[in-house]
Design an enzyme around this catalytic site. Structure first.
Site, mmCIF file in Angstrom:
data_model
loop_
_atom_site.group_PDB
_atom_site.id
_atom_site.type_symbol
_atom_site.label_atom_id
_atom_site.label_comp_id
_atom_site.label_asym_id
_atom_site.label_seq_id
_atom_site.Cartn_x
_atom_site.Cartn_y
_atom_site.Cartn_z
ATOM 1 N N HIS A 266 0.863 -1.071 0.020
ATOM 2 C CA HIS A 266 -0.077 -0.036 -0.014
ATOM 3 C C HIS A 266 0.752 1.380 -0.014
ATOM 4 C CE1 HIS A 266 -3.762 2.297 1.215
ATOM 5 N NE2 HIS A 266 -2.837 3.010 1.754
ATOM 6 N N GLU A 267 1.850 1.115 0.874
ATOM 7 C CA GLU A 267 2.781 2.433 1.170
ATOM 8 C C GLU A 267 3.596 2.508 -0.321
ATOM 9 O OE1 GLU A 267 1.774 4.657 3.067
ATOM 10 O OE2 GLU A 267 0.559 3.475 4.536
ATOM 11 N N HIS A 270 1.744 4.277 -2.765
ATOM 12 C CA HIS A 270 1.667 5.824 -2.799
ATOM 13 C C HIS A 270 3.194 6.235 -3.057
ATOM 14 C CE1 HIS A 270 -2.021 6.738 -0.695
ATOM 15 N NE2 HIS A 270 -1.780 5.727 0.273
ATOM 16 N N GLU A 297 -4.847 7.611 -2.928
ATOM 17 C CA GLU A 297 -5.335 6.353 -2.573
ATOM 18 C C GLU A 297 -5.475 5.365 -3.780
ATOM 19 O OE1 GLU A 297 -5.045 6.073 0.665
ATOM 20 O OE2 GLU A 297 -6.431 4.264 0.887
#
Lengths: 503, 503
Positions: A266-267, A270, A297
């Site tokens: 997830h990070e 980003h 997101e």
């Protein structure tokens, strides 16, 4: 003349952004390595910097330059670099200068105190004691919306802070449709013949090996460790520090593989957005920045879910995971592992929610906070409204406020208008991924071969590189040819969960 | 009126220092965790900050406040907090505003280029090619000294940058006496009947265990890890980031115990000085800062040498080291270990030098750079002068320039006047330690019991707490009742090495 004004504006903006990046650095350190006793002074450093940043950015000099440039030839082609930089700077400048100082101070004071109260009220499941603070925050937030100004409803002004240009009425219907579909999906899952064995991912997973596996995955999807880092924090985040420096964090649970692994993906998602923006040429200006939290997101969720929770991804990575976590995974079949990481269980807490129920958590919050802003819902009714809706959407009775309306920090922190960006991200993610698949029909085969860089480059070329050239709603149209829609996400979920749960 | 002027000055100084502390933070990160590709942007961040810091500190506003305060009642008692802050700020302000902008720019440009040239000339042992750069730096440094102004000789103006108020003539004689004594000591050691078995500390020492041991030692001498950190860098340093945050770094050699262990004690000694200053009340002002590099070095060297290389220290710590580094130390006697960590071998490289020969390296450099400033030595003669003196002091023929006059970065970086602070630190260290022993005659017993906090508090109460109340030469008088002297250091060395080498 306007050539010089534009050059001056860019110089000013770069200074402001460079100063902001220093604050980001201090913020990163605060959450990773700063010794405990350094926190008081760190607050002083950050307060000095943020004061200087605000002063520089809201200086009349910038207003004058924008005034001159707003009627120049630069803004003729509204997707040109110059037009974008002028338009978005004007937008930020207007917002930064519209709030009266007294309101800003009062908001800072009240939300600082409210967050403290929230911590203790949550611990005691005491909504009543938190209510006066919620009322104050709601009242001040309404004043903020009025000061910003809006076309249709106050919530527009708030949403715009996180999703510039988004209109509440455009998302309301999409969200309502999504909610209905998710409730139906959840019912199907509850009554499904097959159930994943989630215990597979709740065995012993050595933290050091988790780090190594997480870094290999991040590296494989294109997160370069010569231009980034992965560290440990309590609350994971990604910080784009500037050109050549993007940092992500995670936290490890020695008894669950999912948390850090999908957290890192997830990070890193980003992070890839930050790395994909052309900061070399545009750092410090809107063209060198992400366009909205929702689009940000969409990138993190795509890598976490569409990629990280896909069968194709694990056809490549599962044998590696088995070698690394031998005692926990050697007896496990790929299909069972795949089902386990996609397990769906309605639960109280948003941040622990699975991919299928996550958006229901968000939609509930969106409905409540929008109602608070229109006045249709009173702060005093938030707990009852929450519990009633939770029962309807999740089929669960909320047992205590800490598991209900007091679970999130957002409202006490004044972050009304922020929640929808999570679900917008999920919707955009599905739309973008559909288009990527249409452009690269062999995408599953790519993943099975361990090739994730084609998708990474597709995202860079189609999304990242634009910076703030397009606002989010426009960007999704430019990239996919369609406007915001709940359908791709619902179709993706129905297909995936249909296979896993056998309905 | 002057009350307000003083308050204004303090506010300005604190802002400047807080901004400087942000730059320190970025500098620390640059050397510890920053990803490789972040370096270009980091330079831009630091350049913006340093420009803002310089502009704020040299603003006419500060000059006006100082002008008003210089004739106020505040400066009557010259050791009062206010008088110290005004006096030392005035001193820094004068120095900061005296250099013409053109000279600063030229110095920055030339030293940046010269450092690059130095790297390649050192690699090729090519003093001739480096000579034009050395000449330029020497010339610009002379101009700098002239711009600063001085009473007796140009070197005073340069030394003052690092050792405020120190006068060349005061150190020249002390240094010459020290040099003569060290040459004699070295001769005794060369002809001594006993020789330490240095191979003991050159066995396998697990890096992770070295870290744990180093942290225990740092903790024991009072370096609190709730207000500090230890990290890894190529070039170890200590950075006092602000109240409650002091960071040190080291590097580990898996085949030698000394490097990291004494390196950590050295940097922790610097760290204890930073922690001992009353930053809670005086941060950002001269009363909240260390008084000179020499005094700073006296603290690091005392913990590294007088404490860390003492028999009493190892009576307490050796059994712990034996348990931790079992295979390398279990067959070793304390006396042999003690001799090994105190081994003396004349060698070419300053940064690898032992306690006894280290100052000879410094004194040689001091003689040359002072000669360059008086004009008695020409840049073209530096290599011959170096090699001739090296032969005389160390008894060794320099085999190549990289082992001789091209080994240090200092001159190419324009740091002329810096070297003496190392030896001043060693001299002060011996003087302070003598006084501490006089005040606490049981100090050896304290160390043997693992109690290092009494010395730490003695240093805090007698030295750290004063900030810049006294300049270095005055401070040593206030603390010890005597002025700068080579005798305590020489007596300490003769005693220690006499025992170890049996002369």
């Amino acid at each position: 003349m306007s050539q010089k004004a534009y050059a001056d504006l860019i110089t000013q903006l770069k200074e402001v952004s460079t100063l902001s990046s220093c604050a980001s650095m201090l913020g990163w350190d605060e959450r990773t390595y700063m010794p405990k006793k350094g926190s008081k002074f760190r607050a002083e450093q950050l307060s000095l910097l943020s004061g200087m940043i605000h002063e520089k950015f809201t200086s009349p000099k910038i207003g004058d330059l924008l005034g001159e440039l707003g009627s120049s030839d630069f803004v003729k082609d509204d997707t040109s670099v110059e037009a974008v930089n002028i338009r978005e700077t004007q937008h930020q400048y207007d917002k930064s200068t519209k709030l009266p100082n007294d309101l800003v101070k009062e908001l800072t004071k009240v939300t600082t105190l409210a967050q403290g109260e929230w911590v203790s009220c949550r611990a005691k499941n005491d909504f009543k004691s938190f209510l006066p603070w919620l009322e104050k925050v709601v009242d001040l937030t309404k004043q903020k919306a009025e000061a910003y100004g809006y076309e249709n409803e106050p919530y527009d002004a708030l949403l715009d802070d996180y999703e510039p240009g988004a209109k509440t009425e455009e998302v309301v219907e999409v969200f309502a449709n999504l909610r209905n579909e998710l409730v139906i999906l959840l019912d199907k899952i509850k009554g499904a013949p097959k159930k994943p064995d989630v215990s597979i991912v709740e065995r012993a997973y050595d933290v050091e090996l988790q780090r190594i596996f997480g870094e290999s995955v991040a590296q494989a999807i294109g997160f370069g460790f010569d231009e980034g880092r992965l560290d440990v924090t309590t609350h994971p985040f990604c910080s784009g520090m500037g050109p050549g420096d993007t940092r992500i964090t995670t936290r490890y649970n020695p008894n669950r593989l999912n948390d850090a692994l999908f957290g890192i993906m997830h990070e890193a998602g980003h992070g890839l957005y930050e790395m994909g923006i052309d900061k070399e040429n545009h750092f410090g200006t809107p063209m060198g920045e992400s366009t909205s939290l929702g689009i940000h997101e969409s990138q993190s969720r795509m890598w976490e879910n569409q990629v990280g929770r896909s069968k194709a991804f694990w056809k490549y990575f599962f044998p590696q995971a088995q070698r690394l976590f031998k005692s926990s995974l050697e007896d496990v079949e790929l299909d069972d592992f795949y089902a386990a990481i996609n397990n769906v269980t309605p639960s109280y807490i948003r941040v622990e929610a699975d991919e299928a129920t996550y958006n229901l958590h968000i939609l509930l919050r969106f409905e409540l906070e929008r109602g608070l802003m229109t006045g249709e819902i009173k702060a005093a009714d938030v707990r009852d409204q929450w519990n009633e809706r939770f029962k309807k959407y999740f089929g669960l009775e909320v047992d205590k406020d800490a598991n209900g309306c007091l679970q999130d920090v957002h409202w006490s922190a004044g972050l009304i208008g922020y929640f929808p960006t999570y679900t917008l991200g999920n919707l955009y993610s599905a739309q973008f991924f559909n288009k990527a698949k249409a452009d690269m029909p062999d995408i599953d085969q790519q993943f099975e071969n361990g090739d994730f860089l084609k998708l990474r480059h597709w995202l860079k070329d189609n999304i990242h590189i634009h910076g703030q050239r397009y606002r989010a709603t426009k960007l999704v149209e430019v990239v996919t040819g369609e406007s915001l829609s709940y359908k791709p996400l619902v179709a993706y979920m129905n297909k995936k969960y249909g296979e896993i749960y056998g309905f």
